[in-house]
Motif scaffolding. Structure first.
Motif: not given
Length: 717
Positions: A230, A234, A253, A255-257, A259-261, A263-264, A267
């Motif tokens: 991960k 990043q 795209k 920036e979304k990636e 944010k997703r990383l 969040k994961s 979590k």
């Protein structure tokens, strides 16, 4: 065509190579019958066919419905007789079938738990990894309670298995699943708690380490690899944002990636946090604690395991407020200064005390501590540890101490050792706060409140309202919460007040008033100086008369100062009582907003953090709190050398480039010279020099060598 080629062709064109596949399947069934009769025969051809069929099974599911069951039956019936490579191949084939959902997890995992009985370490490691990953995948999106209950029941039965290895592996899997927050329910904790009553010492230590260790997950290699991947992703995304052509679409795209990383990662961190210790989930703690204490008394394990037993019982008593009266007399026989791990034992003993334990039971413990540790014949370290232990017991059970014993212990404040003085003063400060009546008048202090008394045995303070901290009415420091201080605004205000806004077209007139004012001030100062000289002469005449009056007035001033100090103390007490009253009556007189509740929770959390930091990171008492004030012993040469070597480990990144380079090539010139043939060595420069020396040079070399040897002997002696 060999089997790997046929496997590739079958995956690409299943219908075209179906006849070849059926021939191989028929050949496998014939060989399976032979192996069921004679399982220890030649296995290489049979092993290749199992590999082939397991990889092709997802393509021809309708043609081989009984293939997984036949492998399971072969393993279950002949697992001890099969050759280790063949057994491992069958297990890998079954794992492949499970990953493609061609066999149910209940059937497969129940078989795998039985395979733990095999004396094969490599196989057990493979089974351990697959069981944890499979149960994790089953509960990835939501809890699969049906499968979990079935597997738990089977696993709990495996804990009582005759094979010690199978029972130990089942225990390790349950502990790992609890730490990963997959099976973190009461049923799992109580199953692990039964491991303390087995005869296998490894299972006992595993269960004790689970309850005594931190509940947070110890990251495994797989999780570390996931986090590393991960972070790499990043870094790549950040690099793409910096370099390359930038358009709206690509930036969105990326920036979304990101944010997703992020969040994961969050979590993953939240998933592995345990909200409460496992020791709180034990059923019937009183009965369970008595059973564990009986197991401790009958135990013949090593002293390290018995110490872990003592610590576990102590924590159980502390958390659930249990009353196990026989535990304290049992611990008394270990309370000796020369006992191994004595500070650990004393910390465990103090941790097991609480307000519901009868004071009559703990009085002999205090007396033994005072006799064995706090005496003139004991060392300073022993006195310091003994006083700190008595203090910790009195914090938890204040009724244990009596006036005579406290008076004797307090006298150690006059000791020459700093650690003993600190321990004695901490005991004085404790009783000033909880029961100042037991102290002598000289030890109580000026601000002693004689109305303070500890609760009597069995007395309970009933909560009449919402518990609001006393410092709730005090304003919080806004800088801690990220708010800017008002000092900047005040400075800006002062500066703006001193400056006057002026238009560009206006003319500014500068007056000489400052100089005139300075002249007037100088004249006034001269007049004042003359008046002061006259007054000084008059005062000298009056001083003789006033000296007598001053001596009489000093006594009156001292009385007035004492009265003022008493008034100040009374006002402070009134202010404190007002704040306490306001805090207690706040919940009944006003409506608390969400901000007020957040502030109350913050203050409570800060108070709990302070208390847990004093005791230990997990809220339990540790050895360091009993060793406060003790000087560290000087390390020996070997210990210092070991610490230096330990500090050098893992510092390869900081080495120079020359040191990092691995040596490539052959030997050095010196090594080559040693291995050189004698005839070739005679042609060297050094040999030729020696052979061509005169008699005088040889004599000089000999005398120089003799002097050198004599000097070496001289320095040695």
């Amino acid at each position: 065509m060999d089997l790997p080629q046929l496997q590739n062709k079958c995956k690409r064109d299943p219908s075209g190579y179906r006849e070849e596949f059926l021939l191989q399947l028929q050949h496998f069934e014939n060989q399976l019958k032979i192996y069921q009769l004679q399982p220890s025969g030649d296995y290489k051809e049979f092993q290749d066919q199992i590999n082939f069929l397991s990889h092709v099974a997802s393509v021809y599911t309708s043609d081989m419905p009984h293939f997984p069951n036949s492998l399971c039956q072969l393993l279950e019936q002949h697992m001890m007789v099969l050759e280790p490579p063949l057994r491992k191949t069958i297990v890998q084939a079954l794992i492949l079938l499970r990953n493609r959902n061609l066999i149910t997890s209940i059937d497969l995992l129940s078989l795998f738990f039985k395979l733990f009985r095999c004396p094969d370490k490599v196989l057990r490691l493979l089974l351990h990894r697959h069981i944890i990953s499979d149960i994790k995948n089953l509960n990835l999106k939501h809890r699969n309670n049906k499968v979990n209950n079935t597997l738990q029941n089977f696993m709990f039965g495996m804990l009582q298995d005759s094979s010690e290895i199978a029972a130990r592996k089942s225990m390790e899997i349950m502990i790992e699943l609890y730490r990963r927050k997959i099976w973190n329910d009461i049923k799992t904790v109580n199953a692990i708690s039964t491991g303390l009553f087995t005869k296998n010492s490894k299972i006992i230590t595993a269960a004790l380490e689970f309850f005594l260790g931190s509940p947070e997950l110890e990251d495994s290699d797989d999780e570390e690899e996931d986090e590393a991947q991960k972070t790499k992703k990043q870094k790549k995304v950040h690099q793409k944002l910096k370099i390359g052509k930038k358009t709206r679409g690509t930036t969105k795209k990326l920036e979304k990636e990101l944010k997703r990383l992020a969040k994961s990662k969050e979590k993953g961190a939240e998933k592995y946090k345990v909200n409460f210790p496992a020791i709180e989930l034990i059923h019937d703690p009183q009965g369970y604690g008595e059973r564990v204490f009986n197991a401790l008394r009958k135990s013949t394990e090593k002293i390290e395991v018995r110490l872990m037993f003592m610590n576990f019982i102590s924590r159980l008593i502390s958390v659930h407020k249990l009353i196990i009266l026989n535990y304290y007399p049992y611990m008394q026989k270990f309370v000796r200064p020369k006992e191994q791990n004595i500070t650990y034992i004393l910390a465990v003993l103090a941790q097991s005390c609480h307000e519901l334990v009868p004071p009559d039971v703990l009085e002999p413990v205090i007396r033994i501590l005072a006799d064995n540790f706090v005496s003139d014949r004991s060392s300073n370290e022993a006195v310091c540890i003994g006083l700190n232990t008595i203090r910790e017991i009195c914090v938890r059970c204040p009724l244990v101490m009596n006036e005579d014993l406290l008076g004797d212990l307090v006298q150690y404040k006059k000791s020459k050792d700093k650690g003993v003085v600190i321990a004695a003063r901490s005991l004085i400060n404790l009783f000033r706060a909880i029961n100042p009546k037991l102290l002598h008048k000289s030890e109580r202090g000026r601000d002693a409140d004689m109305t303070i008394q500890p609760n009597q045995y069995g007395q309970v303070t009933i909560q009449s309202g919402i518990e609001i901290p006393e410092n709730f009415m005090e304003p919080e420091d806004e800088n801690e919460d990220g708010w800017e201080s008002a000092s900047d605004d005040e400075e800006e205000g002062e500066e703006s007040a001193s400056w006057v806004s002026v238009d560009e077209n206006e003319e500014i007139e500068v007056s000489d008033d400052d100089d005139e004012e300075e002249g007037e001030e100088g004249e006034e100062e001269d007049e004042e100086n003359e008046d002061e000289e006259v007054e000084g002469e008059e005062e000298e005449e009056e001083n003789d008369d006033e000296n007598e009056e001053v001596e009489e007035g000093e006594d009156d001033e001292e009385e007035e100062e004492e009265a003022e100090s008493e008034e100040d103390e009374e006002q402070k007490e009134i202010q404190d009582t007002k704040e306490k009253f306001l805090a207690s009556s706040l919940a009944t007189t006003t409506i608390l907003s969400q901000e007020d509740w957040d502030k109350i929770n913050r203050l409570k959390r800060a108070r709990e953090d302070d208390s847990s930091d004093e005791e230990g990171g997990d809220g339990f008492l540790n050895e360091r709190s009993l060793q406060l004030g003790i000087k560290k012993k000087r390390l020996t040469y070997d210990e210092r050398l070991n610490s230096i070597h330990a500090g050098r480990e893992g510092r390869d990144d900081f080495k120079s480039k020359k040191a990092k380079k691995e040596k490539k090539g052959g030997t050095t010139n010196k090594q080559k010279q040693k291995n050189k043939a004698f005839k070739l060595a005679t042609f060297g420069k050094n040999i030729k020099k020696k052979s061509g020396r005169s008699l005088q040079d040889v004599q000089k070399a000999k005398t120089a060598h003799a002097k050198k040897v004599a000097n070496q002997k001289k320095y040695k002696h």
